[in-house]
Write an enzyme that holds these catalytic residues in place. Structure first.
Site, PDB file in Angstrom:
ATOM      1  N   PHE A  27      15.863  55.494  68.806  1.00 37.01           N
ATOM      2  CA  PHE A  27      15.279  56.365  67.795  1.00 37.01           C
ATOM      3  C   PHE A  27      15.717  57.802  68.035  1.00 37.01           C
ATOM      4  CE2 PHE A  27      12.335  52.963  68.898  1.00 37.01           C
ATOM      5  CZ  PHE A  27      12.190  52.312  67.685  1.00 37.01           C
ATOM      6  N   GLU A  28      16.177  58.442  66.975  1.00 39.47           N
ATOM      7  CA  GLU A  28      16.557  59.854  67.050  1.00 39.47           C
ATOM      8  C   GLU A  28      15.554  60.655  66.217  1.00 39.47           C
ATOM      9  OE1 GLU A  28      18.827  61.348  68.755  1.00 39.47           O
ATOM     10  OE2 GLU A  28      20.491  59.980  69.184  1.00 39.47           O
TER      11      GLU A  28
END
Length: 511
Positions: A296-297
Protein backbone atom coordinates in the site's frame (compact mmCIF):
# COMPACT_ATOMS: atom_id res chain seq x y z
CA UNK A 1 0.23 31.71 -11.92
CA UNK A 2 3.34 33.29 -10.41
CA UNK A 3 2.80 31.23 -7.24
CA UNK A 4 2.57 28.07 -9.35
CA UNK A 5 5.90 28.82 -11.02
CA UNK A 6 7.55 29.43 -7.65
CA UNK A 7 6.10 26.16 -6.34
CA UNK A 8 7.42 24.19 -9.31
CA UNK A 9 10.89 25.66 -8.72
CA UNK A 10 10.67 24.71 -5.03
CA UNK A 11 9.81 21.13 -6.00
CA UNK A 12 12.95 20.85 -8.11
CA UNK A 13 15.14 22.45 -5.43
CA UNK A 14 13.71 20.36 -2.60
CA UNK A 15 14.80 17.10 -4.21
CA UNK A 16 18.42 18.05 -3.64
CA UNK A 17 17.96 18.79 0.06
CA UNK A 18 18.02 16.39 3.00
CA UNK A 19 15.49 18.45 4.98
CA UNK A 20 12.83 19.11 2.36
CA UNK A 21 10.29 21.92 2.69
CA UNK A 22 6.63 20.94 2.49
CA UNK A 23 5.56 22.02 -1.03
CA UNK A 24 1.82 21.68 -0.40
CA UNK A 25 -0.37 24.76 -0.02
CA UNK A 26 -2.83 25.10 2.85
CA UNK A 27 -5.64 25.38 0.30
CA UNK A 28 -4.85 21.99 -1.25
CA UNK A 29 -4.60 20.43 2.19
CA UNK A 30 -7.92 21.90 3.29
CA UNK A 31 -9.82 21.12 0.10
CA UNK A 32 -8.47 17.65 -0.65
CA UNK A 33 -6.64 16.18 2.35
CA UNK A 34 -8.21 17.42 5.61
CA UNK A 35 -6.91 15.63 8.66
CA UNK A 36 -8.84 12.82 10.32
CA UNK A 37 -10.90 13.72 13.37
CA UNK A 38 -11.64 10.12 14.41
CA UNK A 39 -8.28 9.03 15.81
CA UNK A 40 -7.59 9.11 19.52
CA UNK A 41 -4.17 10.05 21.00
CA UNK A 42 -3.20 6.42 21.43
CA UNK A 43 0.15 6.00 19.70
CA UNK A 44 3.34 7.88 20.63
CA UNK A 45 3.39 10.29 17.67
CA UNK A 46 -0.28 11.15 18.19
CA UNK A 47 0.49 12.18 21.76
CA UNK A 48 3.04 14.83 20.80
CA UNK A 49 3.04 17.83 18.51
CA UNK A 50 6.44 17.29 16.90
CA UNK A 51 8.28 14.32 15.52
CA UNK A 52 7.32 10.72 15.05
CA UNK A 53 7.47 7.64 17.24
CA UNK A 54 11.11 7.06 18.20
CA UNK A 55 12.69 3.70 18.96
CA UNK A 56 12.31 3.77 22.73
CA UNK A 57 8.68 4.87 22.38
CA UNK A 58 8.08 2.00 19.96
CA UNK A 59 9.53 -0.55 22.37
CA UNK A 60 7.58 0.88 25.32
CA UNK A 61 4.36 0.83 23.28
CA UNK A 62 4.61 -2.82 22.22
CA UNK A 63 5.75 -3.86 25.72
CA UNK A 64 2.62 -2.23 27.13
CA UNK A 65 0.53 -4.23 24.66
CA UNK A 66 2.24 -7.41 25.85
CA UNK A 67 1.73 -6.53 29.53
CA UNK A 68 -1.96 -5.80 28.92
CA UNK A 69 -2.53 -8.98 26.89
CA UNK A 70 0.11 -11.50 28.08
CA UNK A 71 -1.73 -14.56 26.74
CA UNK A 72 -2.23 -13.05 23.29
CA UNK A 73 0.84 -10.89 22.57
CA UNK A 74 4.46 -11.99 22.37
CA UNK A 75 7.49 -10.10 21.13
CA UNK A 76 10.45 -11.59 19.30
CA UNK A 77 13.68 -9.74 18.55
CA UNK A 78 14.93 -11.15 15.27
CA UNK A 79 18.41 -9.57 15.26
CA UNK A 80 20.09 -6.19 15.08
CA UNK A 81 20.00 -3.37 12.55
CA UNK A 82 23.33 -2.19 11.17
CA UNK A 83 23.43 0.47 13.91
CA UNK A 84 22.77 -2.07 16.65
CA UNK A 85 19.05 -1.65 17.32
CA UNK A 86 17.13 -4.83 18.14
CA UNK A 87 14.41 -5.40 15.52
CA UNK A 88 11.08 -6.42 17.11
CA UNK A 89 8.23 -8.40 15.61
CA UNK A 90 4.92 -8.65 17.46
CA UNK A 91 2.99 -11.93 17.42
CA UNK A 92 -0.75 -11.66 18.14
CA UNK A 93 -2.70 -14.90 18.46
CA UNK A 94 -5.48 -15.89 20.85
CA UNK A 95 -5.23 -19.71 20.59
CA UNK A 96 -2.90 -22.28 19.07
CA UNK A 97 -5.39 -23.43 16.43
CA UNK A 98 -3.69 -24.16 13.12
CA UNK A 99 -6.94 -23.36 11.34
CA UNK A 100 -6.46 -19.60 11.72
CA UNK A 101 -5.40 -17.58 8.71
CA UNK A 102 -1.88 -16.18 9.00
CA UNK A 103 -1.21 -12.55 8.09
CA UNK A 104 2.19 -10.87 7.90
CA UNK A 105 2.22 -7.06 8.15
CA UNK A 106 5.22 -4.76 7.92
CA UNK A 107 5.90 -1.04 7.75
CA UNK A 108 8.85 1.31 7.75
CA UNK A 109 10.86 -0.57 5.12
CA UNK A 110 11.66 2.91 3.85
CA UNK A 111 12.70 5.07 6.78
CA UNK A 112 11.04 8.30 5.59
CA UNK A 113 7.52 6.81 5.50
CA UNK A 114 6.34 7.05 9.14
CA UNK A 115 2.56 6.76 8.75
CA UNK A 116 2.86 3.03 8.07
CA UNK A 117 4.58 2.42 11.41
CA UNK A 118 2.10 4.63 13.27
CA UNK A 119 -0.85 3.01 11.53
CA UNK A 120 0.26 -0.49 12.51
CA UNK A 121 0.74 0.58 16.13
CA UNK A 122 -2.81 1.97 16.10
CA UNK A 123 -4.05 -1.23 14.42
CA UNK A 124 -2.47 -3.46 17.09
CA UNK A 125 -4.00 -1.40 19.87
CA UNK A 126 -7.41 -1.44 18.15
CA UNK A 127 -7.63 -5.14 17.39
CA UNK A 128 -6.56 -5.97 20.96
CA UNK A 129 -8.78 -3.48 22.80
CA UNK A 130 -11.83 -2.69 20.67
CA UNK A 131 -14.65 -5.20 21.19
CA UNK A 132 -15.86 -4.48 17.63
CA UNK A 133 -12.84 -6.43 16.37
CA UNK A 134 -13.15 -9.50 18.63
CA UNK A 135 -14.13 -11.72 15.69
CA UNK A 136 -11.05 -10.60 13.78
CA UNK A 137 -8.76 -11.06 16.78
CA UNK A 138 -9.96 -14.61 17.38
CA UNK A 139 -9.82 -15.57 13.71
CA UNK A 140 -6.31 -14.49 12.81
CA UNK A 141 -2.67 -15.31 13.53
CA UNK A 142 -0.74 -12.03 13.12
CA UNK A 143 2.98 -11.38 12.86
CA UNK A 144 3.70 -7.66 12.65
CA UNK A 145 7.00 -5.88 11.92
CA UNK A 146 6.19 -2.25 12.72
CA UNK A 147 9.58 -0.65 12.00
CA UNK A 148 11.57 -2.65 9.46
CA UNK A 149 14.30 -0.11 8.67
CA UNK A 150 15.06 1.28 12.13
CA UNK A 151 18.31 3.04 11.15
CA UNK A 152 16.69 4.84 8.23
CA UNK A 153 13.55 5.63 10.21
CA UNK A 154 15.46 7.35 13.01
CA UNK A 155 17.16 9.60 10.43
CA UNK A 156 13.99 10.15 8.36
CA UNK A 157 15.92 8.56 5.47
CA UNK A 158 14.61 6.11 2.88
CA UNK A 159 17.69 3.89 2.93
CA UNK A 160 19.31 1.47 5.36
CA UNK A 161 22.57 2.47 7.06
CA UNK A 162 24.68 1.00 4.21
CA UNK A 163 22.73 2.96 1.57
CA UNK A 164 20.65 0.05 0.30
CA UNK A 165 16.96 0.32 -0.50
CA UNK A 166 15.44 -2.58 1.44
CA UNK A 167 12.58 -2.82 -1.03
CA UNK A 168 14.99 -3.45 -3.89
CA UNK A 169 16.77 -6.19 -1.97
CA UNK A 170 14.20 -8.97 -1.85
CA UNK A 171 16.07 -11.37 -4.16
CA UNK A 172 19.73 -10.41 -3.85
CA UNK A 173 19.49 -10.18 -0.02
CA UNK A 174 22.53 -7.94 0.45
CA UNK A 175 21.40 -6.02 3.56
CA UNK A 176 21.54 -7.74 6.96
CA UNK A 177 18.07 -6.46 7.78
CA UNK A 178 16.66 -8.09 4.64
CA UNK A 179 18.15 -11.45 5.56
CA UNK A 180 16.83 -11.27 9.13
CA UNK A 181 13.35 -10.22 8.03
CA UNK A 182 13.19 -12.77 5.22
CA UNK A 183 14.08 -15.60 7.62
CA UNK A 184 11.28 -14.84 10.08
CA UNK A 185 8.86 -14.13 7.20
CA UNK A 186 9.60 -17.50 5.59
CA UNK A 187 9.37 -19.38 8.91
CA UNK A 188 5.97 -17.83 9.66
CA UNK A 189 4.62 -19.02 6.28
CA UNK A 190 1.75 -16.54 6.04
CA UNK A 191 -1.28 -16.81 3.78
CA UNK A 192 -1.47 -13.02 3.38
CA UNK A 193 1.44 -10.54 3.27
CA UNK A 194 1.00 -6.76 3.58
CA UNK A 195 3.60 -3.99 3.26
CA UNK A 196 2.69 -0.40 4.20
CA UNK A 197 4.48 2.49 2.50
CA UNK A 198 4.03 6.16 1.69
CA UNK A 199 4.70 7.79 -1.66
CA UNK A 200 5.90 11.22 -2.79
CA UNK A 201 3.02 13.27 -4.26
CA UNK A 202 5.31 16.02 -5.61
CA UNK A 203 7.75 14.51 -8.11
CA UNK A 204 10.21 16.05 -10.54
CA UNK A 205 8.29 14.63 -13.49
CA UNK A 206 5.02 16.04 -12.15
CA UNK A 207 6.40 19.57 -12.54
CA UNK A 208 6.39 19.01 -16.33
CA UNK A 209 2.75 17.94 -16.56
CA UNK A 210 -0.29 20.14 -17.24
CA UNK A 211 0.50 23.86 -17.69
CA UNK A 212 2.42 24.49 -14.47
CA UNK A 213 2.72 21.09 -12.83
CA UNK A 214 0.52 18.71 -10.87
CA UNK A 215 0.43 16.85 -7.59
CA UNK A 216 -1.06 13.42 -7.04
CA UNK A 217 -4.70 13.36 -6.00
CA UNK A 218 -4.75 9.83 -4.57
CA UNK A 219 -4.83 9.17 -0.84
CA UNK A 220 -3.65 5.64 -1.43
CA UNK A 221 -2.59 3.36 -4.24
CA UNK A 222 -2.67 -0.45 -4.35
CA UNK A 223 0.44 -2.26 -5.56
CA UNK A 224 -0.24 -5.91 -6.30
CA UNK A 225 1.62 -8.15 -8.65
CA UNK A 226 1.24 -8.62 -12.39
CA UNK A 227 4.20 -11.00 -12.52
CA UNK A 228 3.25 -13.91 -14.78
CA UNK A 229 4.98 -16.45 -12.54
CA UNK A 230 2.41 -15.60 -9.87
CA UNK A 231 -0.42 -18.03 -10.73
CA UNK A 232 -3.37 -16.32 -12.36
CA UNK A 233 -5.82 -17.46 -9.69
CA UNK A 234 -3.75 -15.72 -6.97
CA UNK A 235 -3.53 -12.52 -9.02
CA UNK A 236 -7.27 -12.53 -9.67
CA UNK A 237 -8.28 -13.38 -6.10
CA UNK A 238 -6.05 -10.62 -4.74
CA UNK A 239 -7.62 -8.01 -7.00
CA UNK A 240 -11.23 -9.20 -7.10
CA UNK A 241 -11.62 -9.96 -3.39
CA UNK A 242 -9.00 -8.30 -1.16
CA UNK A 243 -8.28 -5.14 -3.13
CA UNK A 244 -11.91 -4.74 -4.13
CA UNK A 245 -13.10 -4.90 -0.52
CA UNK A 246 -10.47 -2.32 0.44
CA UNK A 247 -11.57 -0.08 -2.44
CA UNK A 248 -15.10 -0.13 -1.06
CA UNK A 249 -13.83 0.87 2.40
CA UNK A 250 -11.84 3.74 0.87
CA UNK A 251 -14.98 4.88 -1.00
CA UNK A 252 -17.06 4.88 2.18
CA UNK A 253 -14.37 6.95 3.94
CA UNK A 254 -14.03 9.33 0.94
CA UNK A 255 -10.38 8.47 0.35
CA UNK A 256 -9.31 8.61 -3.31
CA UNK A 257 -7.50 5.51 -4.58
CA UNK A 258 -6.25 3.67 -7.66
CA UNK A 259 -3.68 1.07 -8.72
CA UNK A 260 -0.13 2.19 -7.98
CA UNK A 261 1.61 4.12 -10.74
CA UNK A 262 4.86 6.09 -10.77
CA UNK A 263 6.51 8.11 -13.51
CA UNK A 264 9.51 7.39 -15.68
CA UNK A 265 10.86 8.66 -18.99
CA UNK A 266 10.78 6.62 -22.19
CA UNK A 267 12.32 8.20 -25.27
CA UNK A 268 12.02 11.56 -23.52
CA UNK A 269 8.28 11.16 -22.80
CA UNK A 270 6.86 10.83 -19.29
CA UNK A 271 4.99 7.56 -18.83
CA UNK A 272 3.19 6.11 -15.79
CA UNK A 273 4.33 2.61 -14.88
CA UNK A 274 1.41 0.81 -13.25
CA UNK A 275 1.52 -2.25 -11.03
CA UNK A 276 4.48 -4.47 -10.23
CA UNK A 277 6.29 -7.40 -11.80
CA UNK A 278 9.71 -7.13 -10.13
CA UNK A 279 10.63 -9.91 -7.70
CA UNK A 280 13.18 -7.60 -6.08
CA UNK A 281 10.37 -5.76 -4.22
CA UNK A 282 7.93 -7.06 -1.64
CA UNK A 283 4.57 -7.00 -3.44
CA UNK A 284 5.71 -9.43 -6.14
CA UNK A 285 8.24 -11.29 -4.01
CA UNK A 286 5.58 -12.19 -1.46
CA UNK A 287 3.06 -13.16 -4.15
CA UNK A 288 5.66 -15.52 -5.63
CA UNK A 289 5.49 -17.37 -2.31
CA UNK A 290 1.96 -18.35 -3.40
CA UNK A 291 0.15 -15.99 -1.05
CA UNK A 292 -2.12 -12.96 -1.18
CA UNK A 293 0.15 -9.92 -1.29
CA UNK A 294 -0.34 -6.17 -1.49
CA UNK A 295 1.88 -3.16 -0.94
CA UNK A 296 0.00 0.00 0.00
CA UNK A 297 1.27 3.44 -0.95
CA UNK A 298 -0.25 6.25 1.14
CA UNK A 299 0.23 9.85 0.02
CA UNK A 300 2.80 11.35 2.39
CA UNK A 301 6.52 11.49 1.58
CA UNK A 302 7.85 15.04 1.76
CA UNK A 303 4.79 16.41 3.57
CA UNK A 304 6.09 16.25 7.13
CA UNK A 305 3.13 15.87 9.51
CA UNK A 306 0.65 17.46 7.09
CA UNK A 307 -2.48 15.26 7.03
CA UNK A 308 -0.62 12.80 9.29
CA UNK A 309 -3.76 11.64 11.09
CA UNK A 310 -5.43 11.10 7.72
CA UNK A 311 -2.50 8.97 6.58
CA UNK A 312 -2.59 6.92 9.80
CA UNK A 313 -6.33 6.32 9.46
CA UNK A 314 -5.90 5.14 5.86
CA UNK A 315 -3.24 2.66 7.00
CA UNK A 316 -5.48 1.49 9.83
CA UNK A 317 -8.52 1.04 7.59
CA UNK A 318 -6.54 -0.89 4.98
CA UNK A 319 -5.11 -3.23 7.61
CA UNK A 320 -8.56 -3.81 9.11
CA UNK A 321 -10.11 -4.40 5.69
CA UNK A 322 -7.55 -7.04 4.71
CA UNK A 323 -7.88 -8.71 8.12
CA UNK A 324 -11.67 -8.85 7.79
CA UNK A 325 -11.49 -10.23 4.26
CA UNK A 326 -8.94 -12.85 5.31
CA UNK A 327 -10.92 -14.03 8.34
CA UNK A 328 -14.20 -14.18 6.40
CA UNK A 329 -12.59 -16.12 3.54
CA UNK A 330 -10.09 -18.33 5.39
CA UNK A 331 -11.03 -21.58 3.65
CA UNK A 332 -11.24 -19.96 0.22
CA UNK A 333 -7.81 -18.31 0.59
CA UNK A 334 -6.19 -21.60 1.61
CA UNK A 335 -7.85 -23.37 -1.33
CA UNK A 336 -6.57 -20.72 -3.76
CA UNK A 337 -3.06 -21.17 -2.40
CA UNK A 338 -3.20 -24.95 -2.88
CA UNK A 339 -4.48 -24.44 -6.41
CA UNK A 340 -1.57 -22.08 -7.10
CA UNK A 341 1.01 -24.54 -5.78
CA UNK A 342 -0.31 -27.15 -8.23
CA UNK A 343 -0.03 -24.77 -11.20
CA UNK A 344 2.10 -26.32 -13.99
CA UNK A 345 2.24 -23.57 -16.62
CA UNK A 346 5.56 -22.65 -18.30
CA UNK A 347 7.83 -20.28 -16.40
CA UNK A 348 8.08 -16.74 -17.73
CA UNK A 349 11.67 -15.50 -17.77
CA UNK A 350 11.02 -12.04 -19.23
CA UNK A 351 7.83 -10.13 -20.00
CA UNK A 352 6.61 -6.79 -21.31
CA UNK A 353 3.93 -4.39 -20.11
CA UNK A 354 0.95 -3.32 -22.14
CA UNK A 355 1.23 0.35 -23.17
CA UNK A 356 -1.88 2.48 -23.71
CA UNK A 357 -3.41 5.90 -23.14
CA UNK A 358 -5.63 6.56 -20.14
CA UNK A 359 -6.58 9.35 -17.75
CA UNK A 360 -5.63 9.80 -14.11
CA UNK A 361 -6.92 12.20 -11.49
CA UNK A 362 -4.47 14.96 -10.56
CA UNK A 363 -4.49 18.29 -8.79
CA UNK A 364 -3.46 21.12 -11.09
CA UNK A 365 -0.96 23.36 -9.29
CA UNK A 366 -2.02 26.48 -11.18
CA UNK A 367 -5.75 26.28 -10.49
CA UNK A 368 -5.49 24.02 -7.41
CA UNK A 369 -8.39 22.01 -8.77
CA UNK A 370 -8.98 18.35 -9.59
CA UNK A 371 -8.41 17.49 -13.25
CA UNK A 372 -8.43 14.47 -15.55
CA UNK A 373 -4.98 14.17 -17.08
CA UNK A 374 -4.37 12.05 -20.18
CA UNK A 375 -1.20 9.97 -19.77
CA UNK A 376 0.60 6.97 -21.21
CA UNK A 377 0.33 3.88 -18.99
CA UNK A 378 2.84 1.03 -18.98
CA UNK A 379 0.81 -1.62 -17.22
CA UNK A 380 2.39 -4.59 -15.42
CA UNK A 381 -1.10 -5.80 -14.58
CA UNK A 382 -1.50 -6.51 -18.29
CA UNK A 383 1.87 -8.12 -18.95
CA UNK A 384 2.62 -10.61 -21.71
CA UNK A 385 5.51 -13.11 -21.92
CA UNK A 386 8.58 -12.46 -24.03
CA UNK A 387 10.78 -15.41 -23.05
CA UNK A 388 9.15 -18.58 -21.72
CA UNK A 389 10.61 -21.96 -20.79
CA UNK A 390 8.92 -25.19 -19.82
CA UNK A 391 8.49 -25.67 -16.11
CA UNK A 392 11.26 -28.02 -14.96
CA UNK A 393 10.73 -30.78 -12.45
CA UNK A 394 13.60 -29.35 -10.43
CA UNK A 395 16.71 -27.22 -10.53
CA UNK A 396 20.17 -28.45 -9.59
CA UNK A 397 22.80 -26.24 -7.92
CA UNK A 398 26.42 -27.26 -7.62
CA UNK A 399 27.48 -27.54 -3.97
CA UNK A 400 30.31 -25.03 -4.52
CA UNK A 401 27.77 -22.20 -4.90
CA UNK A 402 27.64 -21.47 -1.18
CA UNK A 403 26.46 -17.83 -1.47
CA UNK A 404 23.53 -18.77 -3.71
CA UNK A 405 22.59 -21.74 -1.55
CA UNK A 406 22.51 -19.53 1.56
CA UNK A 407 20.26 -17.01 -0.19
CA UNK A 408 17.89 -19.76 -1.30
CA UNK A 409 17.69 -21.01 2.29
CA UNK A 410 16.98 -17.45 3.42
CA UNK A 411 14.12 -17.26 0.90
CA UNK A 412 12.61 -20.38 2.46
CA UNK A 413 13.43 -22.68 -0.46
CA UNK A 414 13.60 -26.40 0.35
CA UNK A 415 16.67 -28.22 -1.03
CA UNK A 416 17.69 -31.86 -0.85
CA UNK A 417 21.39 -32.80 -1.02
CA UNK A 418 22.19 -35.89 -3.08
CA UNK A 419 23.38 -38.72 -0.84
CA UNK A 420 25.25 -40.42 -3.68
CA UNK A 421 26.52 -39.65 -7.16
CA UNK A 422 23.64 -39.61 -9.63
CA UNK A 423 23.16 -39.25 -13.38
CA UNK A 424 20.53 -36.77 -14.58
CA UNK A 425 19.26 -35.60 -17.93
CA UNK A 426 19.39 -31.83 -17.55
CA UNK A 427 19.28 -28.58 -19.46
CA UNK A 428 22.48 -26.57 -19.13
CA UNK A 429 22.91 -22.82 -19.69
CA UNK A 430 25.82 -21.47 -21.75
CA UNK A 431 26.30 -17.69 -21.80
CA UNK A 432 25.95 -16.70 -25.47
CA UNK A 433 25.73 -12.91 -24.93
CA UNK A 434 27.11 -10.87 -22.04
CA UNK A 435 27.08 -7.24 -21.00
CA UNK A 436 28.05 -5.72 -17.66
CA UNK A 437 26.45 -2.41 -16.69
CA UNK A 438 28.83 0.54 -16.41
CA UNK A 439 27.07 1.91 -13.32
CA UNK A 440 26.52 0.27 -9.95
CA UNK A 441 22.88 -0.31 -8.94
CA UNK A 442 22.18 -0.99 -5.26
CA UNK A 443 25.89 -1.71 -4.77
CA UNK A 444 25.83 -4.42 -7.46
CA UNK A 445 27.23 -4.55 -11.01
CA UNK A 446 24.29 -5.72 -13.09
CA UNK A 447 24.85 -8.35 -15.77
CA UNK A 448 22.63 -8.73 -18.83
CA UNK A 449 22.96 -12.10 -20.51
CA UNK A 450 21.46 -14.38 -23.10
CA UNK A 451 21.92 -18.12 -22.86
CA UNK A 452 21.93 -21.13 -25.11
CA UNK A 453 20.12 -24.01 -23.39
CA UNK A 454 21.21 -27.53 -24.32
CA UNK A 455 20.11 -30.95 -23.11
CA UNK A 456 22.90 -33.10 -21.70
CA UNK A 457 23.44 -36.08 -19.43
CA UNK A 458 25.57 -35.23 -16.44
CA UNK A 459 26.60 -37.07 -13.32
CA UNK A 460 26.36 -34.95 -10.19
CA UNK A 461 28.38 -35.83 -7.09
CA UNK A 462 27.03 -36.45 -3.62
CA UNK A 463 26.20 -33.17 -1.88
CA UNK A 464 24.80 -31.47 -5.00
CA UNK A 465 21.55 -29.65 -4.18
CA UNK A 466 18.31 -30.80 -5.82
CA UNK A 467 15.52 -28.21 -5.65
CA UNK A 468 12.08 -29.57 -6.48
CA UNK A 469 9.46 -27.36 -8.11
CA UNK A 470 6.85 -29.19 -6.02
CA UNK A 471 7.02 -26.80 -3.07
CA UNK A 472 5.12 -23.73 -1.94
CA UNK A 473 7.75 -21.16 -2.96
CA UNK A 474 8.55 -22.77 -6.31
CA UNK A 475 7.53 -19.67 -8.26
CA UNK A 476 10.46 -17.78 -6.75
CA UNK A 477 12.90 -20.21 -8.35
CA UNK A 478 12.71 -19.08 -12.00
CA UNK A 479 12.91 -15.46 -10.80
CA UNK A 480 16.29 -16.04 -9.13
CA UNK A 481 17.73 -18.97 -11.11
CA UNK A 482 16.78 -18.34 -14.75
CA UNK A 483 19.78 -16.20 -15.81
CA UNK A 484 17.90 -13.78 -18.08
CA UNK A 485 15.27 -12.97 -15.45
CA UNK A 486 15.68 -9.29 -14.51
CA UNK A 487 16.02 -9.99 -10.75
CA UNK A 488 18.00 -13.22 -10.93
CA UNK A 489 21.25 -14.00 -9.14
CA UNK A 490 23.01 -13.65 -12.51
CA UNK A 491 21.34 -10.34 -13.40
CA UNK A 492 22.22 -8.83 -10.02
CA UNK A 493 25.81 -10.05 -10.23
CA UNK A 494 25.47 -12.33 -7.22
CA UNK A 495 26.65 -15.10 -9.53
CA UNK A 496 29.50 -13.68 -11.59
CA UNK A 497 29.79 -15.01 -15.11
CA UNK A 498 31.26 -14.20 -18.53
CA UNK A 499 30.82 -15.04 -22.19
CA UNK A 500 30.84 -18.81 -22.98
CA UNK A 501 30.59 -19.84 -19.32
CA UNK A 502 28.40 -22.81 -18.44
CA UNK A 503 26.46 -21.87 -15.35
CA UNK A 504 26.50 -24.05 -12.19
CA UNK A 505 22.68 -24.17 -12.36
CA UNK A 506 20.78 -26.84 -14.27
CA UNK A 507 17.16 -27.64 -15.10
CA UNK A 508 15.97 -31.21 -14.51
CA UNK A 509 13.58 -32.17 -17.26
CA UNK A 510 12.79 -35.70 -16.09
CA UNK A 511 12.53 -37.30 -12.67
Amino acid sequence: MRNSIILVICIFVSFGLQAQPNPQSKKITKNFFPDSESLLPITPALKKKRGYTNYSELINFINELKESHPSVVSIQYIGESQKGYNIPVVHIKTTNSSEKIKIWMQAGLHGNEPAGTEGLLYYMHSILNDANYDKLLHGVDLLILPMANIDGYLKDNRYAANGLDLNRDQTKLMAPETRLIKKVFSDFNAHVGLDFHEYRPYRKDFAQLSDFGITSAYDTMFLYSGNLNVPENIRNYTNNVFVQNAREVMNIKNFRHREYASTGKYSGEIHFTQGSSNARSSATNYALNNMISTLFEVRGVGLGKTSFKRRIEITLQLALSYTKTAVENTTAVKNEIQKAIADSKPVVVTSKRKVYKDTIKAIDLDTESLIDLEVTIRDALQSSPVLERSKPNAYIIEASQIAIIEKLKNLGIEMIPLTEDKLFTVEAYRISSYNEASKVYEKMKLQKVKTEVTTIQKEFPSGTLLISMQQQRSNLLPEVLEPEAPNSFVSFGVLKTKLDDTLPIYRVINK
